[in-house]
Design a protein around this motif. Structure first.
Motif, short mmCIF file in Angstrom:
data_model
loop_
_atom_site.label_atom_id
_atom_site.label_comp_id
_atom_site.label_asym_id
_atom_site.label_seq_id
_atom_site.Cartn_x
_atom_site.Cartn_y
_atom_site.Cartn_z
N ALA A 21 0.84 -1.21 0.00
CA ALA A 21 0.00 0.00 0.00
C ALA A 21 0.87 1.25 0.00
O ALA A 21 0.55 2.25 -0.69
CB ALA A 21 -0.94 -0.02 1.21
N TYR A 22 1.96 1.22 0.81
CA TYR A 22 2.89 2.37 0.80
C TYR A 22 3.52 2.57 -0.59
O TYR A 22 3.69 3.70 -1.06
CB TYR A 22 3.99 2.17 1.84
CG TYR A 22 3.56 2.54 3.25
CD1 TYR A 22 3.07 3.82 3.52
CD2 TYR A 22 3.67 1.64 4.30
CE1 TYR A 22 2.68 4.18 4.80
CE2 TYR A 22 3.28 1.98 5.59
CZ TYR A 22 2.79 3.26 5.83
OH TYR A 22 2.42 3.61 7.09
N TYR A 23 3.87 1.48 -1.25
CA TYR A 23 4.46 1.58 -2.59
C TYR A 23 3.48 2.22 -3.57
O TYR A 23 3.84 3.12 -4.35
CB TYR A 23 4.89 0.20 -3.08
CG TYR A 23 5.19 0.15 -4.56
CD1 TYR A 23 6.37 0.68 -5.07
CD2 TYR A 23 4.26 -0.41 -5.45
CE1 TYR A 23 6.63 0.63 -6.44
CE2 TYR A 23 4.53 -0.46 -6.80
CZ TYR A 23 5.71 0.06 -7.30
OH TYR A 23 5.96 0.04 -8.64
N ALA A 69 -2.72 -6.45 -10.90
CA ALA A 69 -2.06 -7.16 -9.80
C ALA A 69 -2.81 -6.94 -8.49
O ALA A 69 -2.90 -7.84 -7.64
CB ALA A 69 -0.61 -6.71 -9.66
N VAL A 70 -3.33 -5.71 -8.30
CA VAL A 70 -4.13 -5.44 -7.09
C VAL A 70 -5.35 -6.34 -7.07
O VAL A 70 -5.73 -6.90 -6.03
CB VAL A 70 -4.52 -3.95 -7.04
CG1 VAL A 70 -5.58 -3.71 -5.96
CG2 VAL A 70 -3.29 -3.10 -6.78
N THR A 76 3.40 -7.43 -5.29
CA THR A 76 4.86 -7.58 -5.16
C THR A 76 5.47 -8.12 -6.46
O THR A 76 6.54 -7.67 -6.89
CB THR A 76 5.19 -8.52 -3.99
OG1 THR A 76 4.60 -7.99 -2.80
CG2 THR A 76 6.69 -8.66 -3.80
N ASP A 77 4.81 -9.09 -7.09
CA ASP A 77 5.31 -9.63 -8.36
C ASP A 77 5.22 -8.59 -9.48
O ASP A 77 6.12 -8.49 -10.33
CB ASP A 77 4.52 -10.88 -8.75
CG ASP A 77 4.70 -12.00 -7.74
OD1 ASP A 77 5.75 -12.00 -7.04
OD2 ASP A 77 3.81 -12.86 -7.63
N ALA A 78 4.13 -7.80 -9.47
CA ALA A 78 3.95 -6.81 -10.53
C ALA A 78 4.96 -5.67 -10.42
O ALA A 78 5.25 -4.99 -11.42
CB ALA A 78 2.52 -6.26 -10.48
N MET A 79 5.48 -5.41 -9.24
CA MET A 79 6.47 -4.33 -9.08
C MET A 79 7.70 -4.59 -9.95
O MET A 79 8.29 -3.64 -10.51
CB MET A 79 6.88 -4.23 -7.60
CG MET A 79 5.80 -3.62 -6.69
SD MET A 79 6.18 -3.76 -4.93
CE MET A 79 7.70 -2.86 -4.84
#
Length: 525
Positions: A21-23, A69-70, A76-79
């Motif tokens: 969420a912070y990202y 991704a959400v 995390t994988d989509a980042m």
């Protein structure tokens, strides 16, 4: 905390972790910054505007896989999938700001990050606001050059970036600290719960062991020490005593000791109606259970009793309440057991117990070769006494005869009511001569005893006739012994009463009982 709470709410709604969420929040903020720079970029910086357009496009393009991704819960994988787009956007932003960047800005960023990493959110916001204000003042008042709208916009955005960066880092660190603190508290709480569960399990095991000890026997003398040993081990008491007291009679129903040396003084029996604690010398007594009829008292050293907590008292009360019930059952059992072998009128053993004990004593006499004698005596002219004085007086005489016979016999001798006005005595390890001496004591004691009738008047002159037989002199089994004694009693009654007779028959070994004739002559004289 409000911003952190909003981030937590957003993570819950989006089904993502706090860090994810912070990202997402930081990426959205960076996209807005580039869009703002694009709006306020001067027209003469065409290359910079082009670079910002590239940056905005790459940032917006990256949101498509992130949104998917959400939805799937895999941010995390989509980042890593949008990392290349983010790097292109960062390069475009650096190129766009190349003409307006200053060399003092990186140290200010480092300073803002330092406050964000080390200070709480409120203090980090105050510090970063001060840094941003100083940066704005220096850029607008101290740095020479023309002040135009584009420059002001760039300075404002740079200052907001400092403020946002410091607050964002502070939120992340604070969130991490909060999670660590929550995890630590949860661990400590789990450890406390585990300790409490272990204590409860230990208490339940103790109660189970006490319950097993209580229900393993109906004998209080056996049950009491077992229960006290378990209680002492559970409480960590080296020496103690346990008393079950009858509050009505103020007598001790059960007493148990644990850990005392033979020459060590024990706690005395406390007063039954004393409340809670009774202290004497080095002992203190604590009431652990009581009801309208019973009280259970635990006595030990005062320091040991001081360690007994309120929960411990609850466990003790539960265990002792069950023990009180067991004590009542034991008393009923003992009473039933006594009534089963006791003649109600005389208080002596009854015919059933007499038969069982005679057979047992006979087996013992055979196993360990020894003599065994059996006496039967009958009240002379008892029917005439009943007719003259009534059956109530007759019952009183039967009871008194039993008490007299009991008083002149040994403790090991078994006195029983055979039936009607007939009584019997088993004399273990007694030969014919010893049996005659015992029979004569009974005969004389009854002859010289003064009885009373139903109205309380004295009655004297009652006598008994006695017959006796001895193993192995007169018989080899208990039935024959009974028969020989009964025959001897018959001859005593027919021979004039108030006398002693022994069997006149040949013994099972083929020997003649010479003593019987001597005994008969002595009785007649």
């Amino acid at each position: 905390m409000a911003d952190s709470r909003r981030i937590s709410e957003m993570s819950g709604k989006l089904n993502v972790s706090i860090d994810e969420a912070y990202y997402l929040a930081a990426r959205a903020f960076a996209t807005l910054i580039m869009a703002g720079l694009l709006l306020f970029m001067p027209d003469n910086l065409v290359a910079s505007r082009t670079a910002l357009i590239v940056g905005v496009i790459t940032a917006v393009t990256g949101w498509a896989p992130l949104a998917f991704a959400v939805h799937k819960g895999r941010v995390t994988d989509a980042m890593m999938d949008v990392l290349l787009l983010d790097l292109v956007g960062v390069g475009a932003l650096v190129y766009a700001l190349n003409n307006v960047a200053d060399q003092a800005y990186p140290p200010l960023v480092a300073l803002a990050l330092l406050y964000g990493l080390t200070q709480p959110k409120r203090r980090a916001a105050i510090a970063s606001a001060g840094i941003a204000t100083a940066y704005i003042g220096a850029q607008t008042l101290l740095v020479p050059g023309e002040i135009h709208l584009g420059r002001l916009a760039m300075v404002a955005l740079a200052s907001l970036t400092l403020l946002a960066l410091s607050i964002l880092v502070s939120l992340v660190v604070e969130g991490k600290r909060t999670r660590e603190r929550d995890a630590s508290e949860a661990t400590a709480r789990a450890e406390r719960i585990n300790v409490e569960l272990e204590e409860r399990v230990h208490e339940l095991q103790t109660l189970q062991r006490i319950s097993e000890a209580i229900h393993s026997t109906l004998e209080l003398s056996v049950m009491g020490p077992k229960v006290l040993q378990i209680i002492a081990g559970w409480l960590g008491i080296e020496t103690c005593s346990l008393f079950v007291l009858d509050r009505q009679s103020r007598e001790s129903i059960m007493t148990a000791d644990f850990g005392y040396a033979e020459d060590e003084p024990h706690a005395s029996v406390p007063v039954a109606d004393r409340a809670d604690v009774y202290t004497a010398d080095v002992f203190a007594c604590l009431t652990v259970f009581e009801n309208h009829a019973m009280r259970v008292v635990l006595c030990a050293h005062p320091d040991d009793l001081a360690k007994v907590t309120t929960p411990d008292r609850g466990i003790l009360a539960t265990a002792c309440s069950e023990m009180v019930v067991a004590a009542d059952n034991s008393r009923l059992y003992q009473l039933t057991k006594t009534l089963a072998v006791t003649d109600e009128l005389t208080g002596l053993y009854n015919y059933r117990y007499l038969q069982q004990e005679l057979e047992k004593q006979m087996d013992r006499a055979r196993r360990y070769p020894s003599s065994l004698s059996f006496i039967m005596f009958d009240i002379d002219n008892f029917k005439a006494f009943n007719d003259a004085h009534g059956h109530v007086a007759g019952d009183q005489v039967l009871g008194e005869v039993g008490r007299v016979a009991r008083s002149v016999t040994r403790d090991v001798d078994i006195v029983a009511r055979y039936g009607g006005e007939e009584f019997s005595v088993i004399l273990p390890e007694t030969n014919a001569h010893g049996a005659y001496v015992a029979a004569e004591k009974i005969r004389q004691a009854i002859e010289h005893h003064t009885f009373t009738d139903a109205t309380g008047n004295s009655v004297s002159g009652l006598t008994v006739s006695v017959g006796l037989a001895t193993f192995p002199t007169h018989a080899w089994d208990h039935e024959a012994l009974l028969r020989e004694a009964d025959n001897a009693l018959y001859h005593a009654k027919n021979g004039g009463k108030n006398r002693i007779r022994t069997p006149q028959a040949i013994t099972a070994t083929g020997l003649v009982d010479t003593f019987s004739s001597e005994a008969a002559e002595e009785s007649e004289s």
